[in-house]
Write an enzyme that holds these catalytic residues in place. Structure first.
Site, PDB file in Angstrom:
ATOM      1  N   GLU A   1      -2.241  -6.842   7.667  1.00  0.00           N
ATOM      2  CA  GLU A   1      -0.968  -6.909   8.267  1.00  0.00           C
ATOM      3  C   GLU A   1      -0.819  -7.556   9.292  1.00  0.00           C
ATOM      4  O   GLU A   1      -1.965  -8.196   9.797  1.00  0.00           O
ATOM      5  CB  GLU A   1      -0.636  -5.479   8.288  1.00  0.00           C
ATOM      6  CG  GLU A   1       0.729  -5.146   9.173  1.00  0.00           C
ATOM      7  CD  GLU A   1       2.106  -5.618   8.554  1.00  0.00           C
ATOM      8  OE1 GLU A   1       2.209  -6.693   8.393  1.00  0.00           O
ATOM      9  OE2 GLU A   1       2.711  -4.805   7.754  1.00  0.00           O
TER      10      GLU A   1
ATOM     11  N   HIS B   1       0.791  -1.178   0.089  1.00  0.00           N
ATOM     12  CA  HIS B   1       0.199   0.159  -0.112  1.00  0.00           C
ATOM     13  C   HIS B   1       0.827   1.247   0.152  1.00  0.00           C
ATOM     14  O   HIS B   1       1.901   1.133   0.363  1.00  0.00           O
ATOM     15  CB  HIS B   1      -0.930   0.011   1.424  1.00  0.00           C
ATOM     16  CG  HIS B   1      -0.177   0.104   2.500  1.00  0.00           C
ATOM     17  ND1 HIS B   1       0.372   1.210   3.052  1.00  0.00           N
ATOM     18  CD2 HIS B   1       0.103  -0.931   3.439  1.00  0.00           C
ATOM     19  CE1 HIS B   1       1.004   0.829   4.177  1.00  0.00           C
ATOM     20  NE2 HIS B   1       0.743  -0.325   4.333  1.00  0.00           N
TER      21      HIS B   1
END
Length: 230
Positions: free
Chosen positions: A102, A24
């Site tokens: 994550e 990202h």
């Protein structure tokens, strides 16, 4: 003229699924070195610019995804949207999953790394990474997701699959693939970098082709020889 980069291109081999693994764009937590984990942070203006540049770069290389799977956290969703918009691929089938999130960091999420280290020391832990999701659980979640998406892509005839995820998650995937003799955790996976892995169907083997390419930002990448890994 776009610089030639081996494997940073469309795959047209029916026996291969090419994975474009994208981190990202930058967030304010990245800038401040704050542990994000599952915190649903947004990308900042720099992150938006990074994702936009990646979209333009993919278009300049003529790369077209057959399918996109992204972490369901906002920073990945926003990155995915911008990359697809600026590469003119907004109609590509796209889905979101918690499997590519994550690592969950538990009580230390939202702390700066230095603060988390002090907290770990105060509580008798050797590392702040001992909090939250255990490494084995993190690996199992990520690899299970990757294998599931690859199997589904194979059944659907997908040749080019984009996965949008997070720095720690991408490093863990590389470590699972035994990249750099399990030292992948030392690699810095930059925001919006592209890691390319080929999955060979007949041998059921993953081959790392490129790691952390950031040429859309005017930078380079980690040098990778063809590694037949897992």
């Amino acid at each position: 003229m776009t610089k030639e980069v081996p494997y940073y291109c469309d795959n047209d081999d029916n026996n291969i699924i090419r994975l474009f693994i994208i981190r990202h764009g930058q967030t304010e937590h990245n800038v401040k070195k704050i542990l994000q984990g599952h915190k649903d942070t947004s990308i900042n203006p720099t992150g938006e610019e990074q994702a936009t540049k990646l979209g333009h770069y993919l278009r300049s290389r003529g790369i077209h995804f057959d399918k996109v799977v992204s972490s369901d956290l906002k920073r990945c969703r926003q990155t995915t949207a911008l990359v697809l918009k600026h590469s003119k691929q907004e109609n590509v089938p796209t889905s979101y999953t918690s499997g590519l999130r994550e690592r969950y960091m538990g009580v230390i999420e939202g702390m700066q790394i230095t603060e988390a280290e002090k907290y770990a020391d105060k509580h008798g832990e050797g590392s702040f990474r001992n909090f939250g999701e255990k490494s084995d659980d993190f690996v199992a979640r990520l690899t299970g997701c990757v294998e599931e998406e690859v199997a589904e892509a194979s059944n659907e005839g997908v040749k080019n699959l984009a996965l949008v995820s997070h720095g720690g998650a991408i490093r863990m995937i590389l470590q699972w693939l035994k990249y750099e003799n399990h030292q992948a955790h030392k690699i810095i996976v930059f925001n919006t970098s592209v890691t390319i892995v080929d999955y060979v169907k007949d041998s059921k083997q993953f081959i790392v082709r490129r790691v952390g390419n950031t040429q859309h930002l005017g930078d380079g990448e980690f040098v990778v020889s063809d590694l037949r890994l897992r």
